[in-house]
Enzyme design. Structure first.
Site, mmCIF file in Angstrom:
data_model
loop_
_atom_site.group_PDB
_atom_site.id
_atom_site.type_symbol
_atom_site.label_atom_id
_atom_site.label_comp_id
_atom_site.label_asym_id
_atom_site.label_seq_id
_atom_site.Cartn_x
_atom_site.Cartn_y
_atom_site.Cartn_z
ATOM 1 N N GLY A 27 -1.425 2.499 3.300
ATOM 2 C CA GLY A 27 -2.844 2.820 3.442
ATOM 3 C C GLY A 27 -3.165 3.909 4.452
ATOM 4 N N SER A 28 -2.212 4.838 4.672
ATOM 5 C CA SER A 28 -2.538 5.922 5.618
ATOM 6 C C SER A 28 -3.645 6.814 5.040
ATOM 7 C CB SER A 28 -1.293 6.747 5.972
ATOM 8 O OG SER A 28 -0.853 7.504 4.878
ATOM 9 N N ASN A 29 -3.645 6.994 3.725
ATOM 10 C CA ASN A 29 -4.741 7.779 3.128
ATOM 11 C C ASN A 29 -6.065 7.034 3.241
ATOM 12 O OD1 ASN A 29 -3.847 10.428 1.757
ATOM 13 N ND2 ASN A 29 -2.205 8.974 1.303
ATOM 14 N N MET A 105 -0.253 1.152 -6.849
ATOM 15 C CA MET A 105 0.987 1.224 -7.611
ATOM 16 C C MET A 105 0.917 0.520 -8.966
ATOM 17 S SD MET A 105 2.572 3.101 -5.625
ATOM 18 C CE MET A 105 4.270 3.140 -6.186
ATOM 19 N N LEU A 107 -0.751 0.972 -12.966
ATOM 20 C CA LEU A 107 -1.493 1.860 -13.864
ATOM 21 C C LEU A 107 -2.794 1.188 -14.289
ATOM 22 C CD1 LEU A 107 1.216 3.261 -16.294
ATOM 23 C CD2 LEU A 107 -0.064 4.501 -14.532
ATOM 24 N N ASN A 122 -7.299 10.389 -7.777
ATOM 25 C CA ASN A 122 -5.989 9.940 -7.295
ATOM 26 C C ASN A 122 -5.368 11.049 -6.451
ATOM 27 O OD1 ASN A 122 -3.575 8.321 -7.197
ATOM 28 N ND2 ASN A 122 -2.661 9.701 -8.717
ATOM 29 N N HIS A 124 -1.646 12.603 -5.428
ATOM 30 C CA HIS A 124 -0.238 12.574 -5.846
ATOM 31 C C HIS A 124 0.572 13.530 -4.968
ATOM 32 C CE1 HIS A 124 3.123 11.897 -8.479
ATOM 33 N NE2 HIS A 124 3.383 13.192 -8.361
HETATM 34 C C1 GRF Z 1 0.943 8.796 -0.920
HETATM 35 O O1 GRF Z 1 2.076 9.595 -0.783
HETATM 36 C C2 GRF Z 1 0.180 9.152 -2.166
HETATM 37 O O2 GRF Z 1 0.266 10.510 -2.494
HETATM 38 C C3 GRF Z 1 0.874 8.323 -3.215
HETATM 39 O O3 GRF Z 1 1.168 7.110 -2.584
HETATM 40 C C4 GRF Z 1 1.313 7.341 -1.171
HETATM 41 C C5 GRF Z 1 0.405 6.391 -0.457
HETATM 42 O O4 GRF Z 1 0.573 6.440 0.937
HETATM 43 N N1 GRF Z 1 0.044 8.171 -4.384
HETATM 44 P P1 GRF Z 1 -0.406 5.620 1.876
HETATM 45 O O5 GRF Z 1 -0.344 4.164 1.426
HETATM 46 O O6 GRF Z 1 -1.776 6.183 1.735
HETATM 47 O O7 GRF Z 1 0.150 5.784 3.264
#
Ligand code: GRF
Length: 222
Positions: A27-29, A105, A107, A122, A124
């Protein structure tokens, strides 16, 4: 999907956007999106975080930031369809305008995507259409490309395929390892994902077939 009333999603133009983030892991994003939406006036707020994985650290990040969380697995449902209907119910109940996948993770079914068409985005970790799938960073590294990067795109019914909103390149240098590359990719993700969300929330994105235009770039990401 079965219940048509349930699936009715109100027109979300010209209003403050209600955002859901779907995450299965670290969940860093998500963290970056939480911070960015709170520090900047992007015309949107993250209202809920959904995970299909009870151990996802993303859920803890949401809780620490007082964001409502939901977590259940498709394995607890009789069918994938009933799992999707349950999530759609949550989206409608919470009047969600935008779904951000951030390391989700699983679909989404074509039916789900149809209900939220052009409202799911999304991130990627490669320059699509190269290196689709769950190992985007490693596949690019192993292939030996000199340039890879990050893509934020709308989600359609094919894997890592929908119209591209923002891409940013990342060089792979001779002394890069998987670890240093992963680090560079994640830093880049944390720059462009919030921008894409901001453009969406401010109604700046226009989709024409595969082409997405940003009608008024107030910030340049490169
Ligand atoms: C990221 O690399 C994103 O591009 C991919 O999954 C990863 C998620 O990382 N879809 P985080 O959980 O947000 O750290």
């Amino acid at each position: 999907m079965e219940n048509k009333n349930l699936m009715k999603i109100e027109d979300n133009k010209n209003k403050r956007k209600r955002i859901a983030v779907f995450a299965s892991g670290n969940g860093s994003n998500l963290q970056t999106l939480i911070e960015y939406t709170r520090l900047n006036d992007i015309n949107g707020d993250i209202l809920i975080v959904f995970s299909n994985n009870a151990d996802a650290y993303a859920l803890k990040r949401a809780e620490k930031n007082s964001i409502k969380t939901y977590c259940f697995s498709h394995r607890d449902f009789n069918s994938r369809k009933s799992f999707d209907i349950k999530i759609l119910e949550l989206m409608v109940e919470n009047k969600i305008d935008l779904i951000c996948l951030a390391g989700y993770m699983l679909l989404l079914s074509p039916e789900f995507i149809k209900e939220y068409q052009n409202r799911i985005i999304n991130i990627h970790p490669s320059l699509l259409p190269s290196f689709k799938g769950v190992h985007g960073i490693k596949d690019a590294f192993d292939y030996g490309v000199k340039v890879t990067g990050v893509t934020v795109h709308f989600v359609d019914s094919k894997l890592d395929n929908g119209p591209i909103i923002i891409q940013k390149s990342v060089e792979i240098l001779e002394d890069d390892t998987m670890e240093t590359l992963e680090d560079k990719i994640h830093k880049t993700e944390h720059i462009i994902y919030p921008l894409a969300v901001e453009y969406f929330c401010k109604d700046l994105l226009e989709i024409n077939g595969r082409k997405v235009s940003i009608s008024e770039r107030k910030k340049i990401e490169n």
